[in-house]
Design an enzyme around this catalytic site. Structure first.
Site, short mmCIF file in Angstrom:
data_model
loop_
_atom_site.label_atom_id
_atom_site.label_comp_id
_atom_site.label_asym_id
_atom_site.label_seq_id
_atom_site.Cartn_x
_atom_site.Cartn_y
_atom_site.Cartn_z
N GLY A 265 0.82 -1.21 0.00
CA GLY A 265 0.00 0.00 0.00
C GLY A 265 0.84 1.25 0.00
O GLY A 265 2.02 1.24 0.35
N ASP B 113 -9.00 11.21 9.16
CA ASP B 113 -8.77 10.73 7.79
C ASP B 113 -9.48 9.41 7.56
O ASP B 113 -8.90 8.46 7.04
CB ASP B 113 -7.26 10.62 7.52
CG ASP B 113 -6.96 10.56 6.02
OD1 ASP B 113 -7.87 10.86 5.22
OD2 ASP B 113 -5.84 10.19 5.65
#
Ligand SMILES: *[C@@H]1O[C@H](CO)[C@@H](O)[C@H](O)[C@H]1NC(C)=O
Ligand SMILES: *[C@@H]1O[C@H](CO)[C@@H](O)[C@H](O)[C@H]1NC(C)=O
Ligand SMILES: *[C@@H]1O[C@H](CO)[C@@H](O)[C@H](O)[C@H]1NC(C)=O
Ligand SMILES: *[C@@H]1O[C@H](CO)[C@@H](O)[C@H](O)[C@H]1NC(C)=O
Ligand SMILES: *[C@@H]1O[C@H](CO)[C@@H](O)[C@H](O)[C@H]1NC(C)=O
Ligand SMILES: *[C@@H]1O[C@H](CO)[C@@H](O)[C@H](O)[C@H]1NC(C)=O
Ligand SMILES: *[C@@H]1O[C@H](CO)[C@@H](O)[C@H](O)[C@H]1NC(C)=O
Ligand SMILES: *[C@@H]1O[C@H](CO)[C@@H](O)[C@H](O)[C@H]1NC(C)=O
Length: 789
Positions: A464, A591
Site C-alpha cells: 500500500g 482521515d
C-alpha cells in the site's frame, strides 16, 4: 488563522471593517489584549473561535445583534477577573442559533447570571470548567432542553444540584467535579438515559447514592469520590454493563459491597477506598475480568482474599491496605504478568510471602503491618518461615519449574549481553526523543531487521501507499509474525510530524477495531539518513476500498454481501465511538475513508492510519485541544468535513461526517469522488434526493442480486429481502444524517453505533416482534423504529 504563531492584538475596529464576516477563527495563537467592542458590528458572525490565546479583560456586553452566532469559543484565555464579568451572557440570550458556548479555563470569578437559562434552546455544549465562578447553579438551566455537555468542574459553585436536572434528557456528559456543591443527588438523574459520563467528585454532596442511577444504562464513567455519601452502593448501580470506571473513594459508604455477577463485566477501574465497607471482598469481583486497577484500601473488609480474584489476570495495581483481611497471600498473584503495584499492608495476613514476579520487587510491594507473615525475598526483612509453616510455594515449583527458570536465566544472560552490545553500537547515533517519550510499551526494531523483513523493500512486498509513506508486508524475526510495516517518506516535510501524531495516538489505544501497533523503528539507514517506520499487525484481507471497488484486473471479483457490509459499518462505528469517548484522551481520526479500514482474516474491520489524528484532553468535553500534529490538511477529498475547508476546528463531528460518507459509499457502491459528482451534486445530495421512495434505485445493485443459499423456502427469502430493504432505508438515512453540512446537526458516534446495532438486530430477527409492533413510516426527521433502540 487558527493554529499558527500569530501575536499582537485584534484591531479594535475589526468588526466595523469586516461587517460581513461569518467565520472568524483565531484559535491557538499567541494573541493578547481585549476582545474589541466592535465585535458587535460584525453582525453576521456565525463561528467565533478565540480559544487558546491570551486575551484578557472583560467580554463586551453588547452582543445582542449577533443573531447568527452559532459557536462561540473563548476557552483557555485570561478573560474575566472583574465584578459581574459574566454579564455578557445576558446579551447572548438573543442569539437564537447558539449551540456551543465555552468559557472554560479563564479567570471568570463572578456569579453565573440567571439569564444563562434564557440562552438559545439550541445549546448543546456549555463549558464553564476551570474558572472561579461562585454562587449557585441557576435552576433555570433545565430550560436548555438540548444540552448534551454540561461541564462546570473546578469552580466555586455552592448550593445543590438543580433538582430537575433530569429534565435535560439529552445530557451525555455532566461534570460538576471540584466545587462545593452540597445536598443530595436528585433522584431525577435516573431520567438521563443517554448519560455516559457523570463526574460529581470533590464536592460536599451527601445522603445516599440514588438507585435510579441504575437507569443510566449507557454510563461508562461514574465519579463520586471525595464527597460525604453514606449508606451503600445500590445494587442497580452495580448492574451497568458498559461501565468502565467507577470511583466512589473517600466517602462514608458502609455495609457489604453487593456486586452482581456480570453486572460490571467491562469494569477497568474500581476505587472504593477510604470508606467504611465491611464484610468479605465479594467473590463476584472475579467476573470483572477487565479490571486493571482495584483500590479497596482503608475500609473494614475481612476474611480471606477470595480465590476467584485469580481470574483478574490483567490487574496492574491492587491496593487492599488498611483492612482486616486474614489468611494467606494468594499464590496466584505471582502469575499476574502486568501487576506493577501490590499493597497488602496493615492487615492480618499470615504465612509465607511468595517470591516471584511482583514479590521480587520490594519497591512495588507493600506488606508491612502484617505481623504473622514470614519468608519472601530477603530484602523484605521478614523472619524465615518455620518448618511447620505451610510451604505451598516450594511445592508449586516442581522440577519442570526449575528447568524453566534455568532456561530463563540463560536466556536473560544472553539477552542482556545482546542489549549491551546493541547499546554500545548505537550510542553514537543520537536517540530520537519520540521513542523515549513513548515509554516501554513498544518493542523497537532496527533498520537492518526491517530491511531483511521486507526483502530490501522489494516491490513484491509493497502492499500500500499511504499518505506519508509506503506499507510493506514482512516477517519480523523478533516478533515472529507477519506484519505490515509502514515506512515514512521523510523527504515529505510533514511526515515526521505524522509519525509523532500516529505514535501518540496509538500509544494509549486498545480496541478490537483499531489496528494494533506492534513495534516502531526510529534510526538511521545505511546511508546515514533518518529512517522511521511503524510496525502493525498484518491484515490479510486488505482494505475495505478494494472490497468495495474490486479492480477488474485482479481476479478478486467476490464482493461483500449485505451482512458483511453491515458488520464492517458497525466495527468502524465502534472504533470511532471508542476513540471519541472512551480513550484516555479523546482522539479524532481526521482521515477516515475506506482505504484506511482494514479487514482481518475473519473480515473484522480495523481502523488504521492515524497519521493525521488529533488528541484532545478529556476534562472539558471534546473540544479542548492539548496536542496537535499541526498538519495543515485534515483529511482526504470527498471525505473531509466541509467546516475544515473553511478553517473550522477539528472535532469529533468531522469524523462523523467522514463516517456518513463512508456509510453511503458502502451501500451505494459509489466513491464520493466519482465522475458523476460535480457542481452541487455529491453523495449526500444524491442520497437525500432519492430518500425515501427511490432509495432502491441508488443502492449498490450487487446487493440486490444477492441470493442466500441458506434460506430454504420462498417465504423466508421474501421476508429476508423485505427486511433488507427496510434496513437499507435506515442505513441510508443514518448516512445522510451523519453527513449533513451543519456540524451541530450531526449525531455522536455512540448514537450512530447504537442505531446500527438496532438495524442489525432487526435484520437478524433478534427483535423481530418488537420491530413489527413499532413499524412506523420512515422519515428523515422523525424518529424511526430504529432509533428506539
Ligand atoms: C457599531 O455598533 C455600535 C453599537 O451597536 C453602533 O453604535 C455603531 O454605530 C456601529 N458602527 C458602525 C460603523 O456600524
Ligand atoms: C433580538 O432579536 C430580535 C430578532 O430575533 C431583534 O428584532 C431584536 O432587535 C434583538 N434585540 C436586540 C437588543 O438587538
Ligand atoms: C428570561 O426570559 C423570560 C421570558 O422571555 C423573561 O421573563 C425573564 O425575565 C428572562 N430572565 C432573565 C434572567 O433574563
Ligand atoms: C424523572 O424522574 C422523576 C423522579 O425519579 C420521575 O418522577 C419523573 O416521572 C421522571 N420524568 C420523566 C420525564 O421521565
Ligand atoms: C446519611 O447521612 C444523613 C445525614 O447526612 C443521615 O441523616 C442519614 O441517616 C445517614 N444514612 C445512613 C444510612 O447512615
Ligand atoms: C477483624 O476480623 C476479626 C475476625 O476475622 C474480628 O474478630 C475483629 O473484630 C475484626 N477487627 C475489626 C477492627 O473489625
Ligand atoms: C501501602 O499502603 C500504605 C497504607 O495505605 C501506605 O502507607 C504505603 O505508602 C503504601 N505503600 C506504597 C509502596 O505505596
Ligand atoms: C519495581 O517496581 C518499580 C515501581 O513499580 C518499577 O519502577 C521497577 O521497574 C520495578 N523493577 C522491576 C525489576 O520490575
Amino acid at each position: 488563522m487558527g493554529d499558527n504563531n500569530l501575536h499582537g492584538t485584534i484591531p479594535l475596529d475589526f468588526g466595523v471593517n469586516l461587517p460581513n464576516i461569518n467565520w472568524f477563527s483565531l484559535y491557538r495563537n499567541h494573541l493578547e489584549g481585549p476582545i474589541p467592542y466592535s465585535l458587535c458590528n460584525a453582525s453576521r458572525i456565525e463561528h467565533l473561535a478565540l480559544d487558546g490565546n491570551r486575551f484578557r479583560g472583560s467580554v463586551p456586553m453588547n452582543l445582542e445583534k449577533l443573531q447568527a452566532l452559532q459557536r462561540f469559543n473563548l476557552q483557555d484565555n485570561q478573560l474575566g477577573g472583574e465584578k459581574d464579568d459574566m454579564n455578557f451572557i445576558t446579551s447572548l440570550t438573543n442569539c437564537s442559533n447558539l449551540y456551543f458556548l465555552s468559557l472554560a479555563i479563564n479567570r471568570f470569578s463572578g456569579v453565573l447570571p440567571s439569564s444563562i437559562a434564557n440562552l438559545s434552546s439550541q445549546l448543546t455544549h456549555l463549558h464553564l470548567g476551570y474558572n472561579q465562578i461562585s454562587g449557585t447553579i441557576p435552576s433555570g438551566i433545565e430550560n436548555l432542553a438540548n444540552l448534551k455537555y454540561f461541564v462546570m468542574g473546578e469552580n466555586h459553585f455552592t448550593g445543590s444540584i438543580p433538582i430537575h436536572l433530569g429534565k435535560l434528557q439529552k445530557l451525555e456528559v455532566v461534570a460538576l467535579f471540584d466545587n462545593t456543591l452540597s445536598g443530595r443527588i436528585p433522584e431525577s438523574i435516573g431520567n438521563l438515559t443517554r448519560l455516559y459520563r457523570l463526574n460529581l467528585g470533590g464536592n460536599d454532596l451527601q445522603g445516599s447514592i440514588p438507585w435510579s442511577l441504575g437507569n443510566c444504562q449507557r454510563l461508562g464513567g461514574l465519579f463520586l469520590s471525595k464527597n460525604n455519601f453514606n449508606g451503600t452502593i445500590p445494587k442497580q448501580v452495580l448492574y451497568i454493563p458498559p461501565l468502565r470506571m467507577l470511583f466512589v473513594g473517600m466517602n462514608s459508604l458502609s455495609g457489604p459491597f453487593p456486586l452482581v455477577v456480570d453486572g460490571l463485566k467491562n469494569l477497568e477501574i474500581l476505587d472504593v477506598s477510604n470508606n467504611k465497607f465491611s464484610g468479605e471482598i465479594p467473590s463476584t469481583l472475579g467476573t470483572c475480568t477487565h479490571l486493571e486497577f482495584l483500590y479497596m484500601k482503608v475500609n473494614s473488609f475481612q476474611g480471606n482474599i477470595p480465590s476467584s480474584l485469580s481470574s483478574l489476570k490483567g490487574l496492574k495495581e491492587l491496593d487492599l491496605s488498611h483492612n482486616n483481611l486474614s489468611g494467606q497471600i494468594p499464590i496466584y498473584l505471582e502469575e499476574f504478568l502486568f501487576l506493577q503495584y501490590l499493597n497488602l499492608s496493615f492487615n492480618d495476613l499470615e504465612g509465607a510471602v511468595p517470591e516471584h514476579r511482583i514479590f521480587q520487587n520490594a519497591s512495588a510491594l507493600s506488606i508491612q503491618g502484617n505481623r504473622k507473615l514470614c519468608g519472601g525475598i530477603t530484602k523484605l526483612g521478614l523472619p524465615p518461615c518455620s518448618k511447620l509453616a505451610p510451604k505451598k510455594h516450594k511445592k508449586a515449583l516442581p522440577l519442570i519449574g526449575i528447568v524453566i527458570s534455568g532456561v530463563i536465566a540463560v536466556l536473560s544472560l544472553f539477552l542482556l549481553s545482546y542489549f549491551f552490545a546493541h547499546y554500545w553500537l548505537k550510542k553514537s547515533s543520537k536517540k530520537s526523543p519520540i521513542i523515549s517519550s513513548m515509554g516501554e510499551r513498544f518493542l523497537e526494531v532496527t533498520y537492518a531487521e526491517i530491511l531483511k523483513a521486507t526483502d530490501g523493500f522489494s516491490s513484491a512486498n509493497l502492499i500500500g501507499v499511504g499518505s506519508f509513506g509506503f506499507v510493506y508486508k514482512g516477517i519480523l524475526d523478533q516478533i515472529g509474525l507477519t506484519a505490515a510495516i509502514k515506512v515514512l517518506k521523510l523527504q515529505q516535510h510533514r511526515a515526521p510530524k505524522s509519525f509523532v501524531a500516529e505514535c501518540k495516538a496509538l500509544r494509549s489505544i486498545r480496541h478490537r477495531n483499531v489496528v494494533k501497533i506492534l513495534s516502531v523503528c526510529s534510526s538511521i539507514d545505511f546511508t546515514g539518513n533518518d529512517f522511521k517506520a511503524l510496525v502493525f499487525e498484518y491484515m490479510p484481507n486488505g482494505s475495505l476500498d478494494t472490497w468495495l471497488h474490486p479492480n477488474e484486473e485482479k481476479h478478486n471479483s467476490t464482493c461483500l454481501n449485505f451482512i458483511q457490509r453491515l458488520n464492517v459499518a458497525i466495527d468502524v462505528a465502534s472504533a470511532l465511538d471508542y476513540l471519541h469517548h472512551d480513550c484516555e484522551a479523546s482522539v479524532v481520526h481526521c482521515d477516515l475513508k475506506p482505504s484506511n479500514v482494514l479487514l482481518d482474516e475473519d473480515m473484522v474491520a480495523h481502523v488504521g492510519d492515524f497519521g493525521l489524528a488529533r488528541i484532545f484532553s478529556k476534562d472539558v468535553g471534546n473540544c479542548y485541544q492539548t496536542e496537535s500534529s499541526s498538519i495543515g490538511i485534515k483529511g482526504s477529498i470527498g471525505y473531509v468535513a466541509p467546516e475544515y475547508g473553511m478553517g473550522g476546528e477539528v472535532s469529533s463531528y468531522g469524523d462523523v461526517y467522514s463516517y456518513g460518507i463512508l456509510l453511503l459509499e458502502m451501500f451505494m457502491g459509489k466513491r464520493p469522488t466519482d465522475d458523476i459528482f460535480k457542481d452541487n451534486l455529491n453523495l449526500h445530495q444524491l442520497a437525500k434526493m432519492a430518500f425515501p421512495e427511490r432509495v432502491i434505485e441508488i443502492i449498490d445493485q450487487r446487493l440486490l442480486l444477492e441470493g442466500n443459499v441458506n434460506i430454504s423456502s420462498n417465504e423466508d427469502y421474501n421476508e429476508m429481502r423485505s427486511r433488507m430493504h427496510e434496513c437499507l432505508l435506515s442505513l441510508v438515512r443514518i448516512g445522510i444524517s451523519c453527513s449533513v453540512e451543519a456540524q451541530k446537526e450531526r449525531s455522536e458516534m455512540r448514537e450512530v453505533m447504537l442505531q446500527l446495532q438496532g438495524v442489525r438486530d432487526f435484520y437478524l430477527g433478534v427483535n423481530k416482534y418488537k420491530a413489527k409492533e413499532k413499524k412506523a413510516p420512515l422519515s428523515l426527521e422523525g424518529p424511526s423504529y430504529i432509533s428506539n433502540y
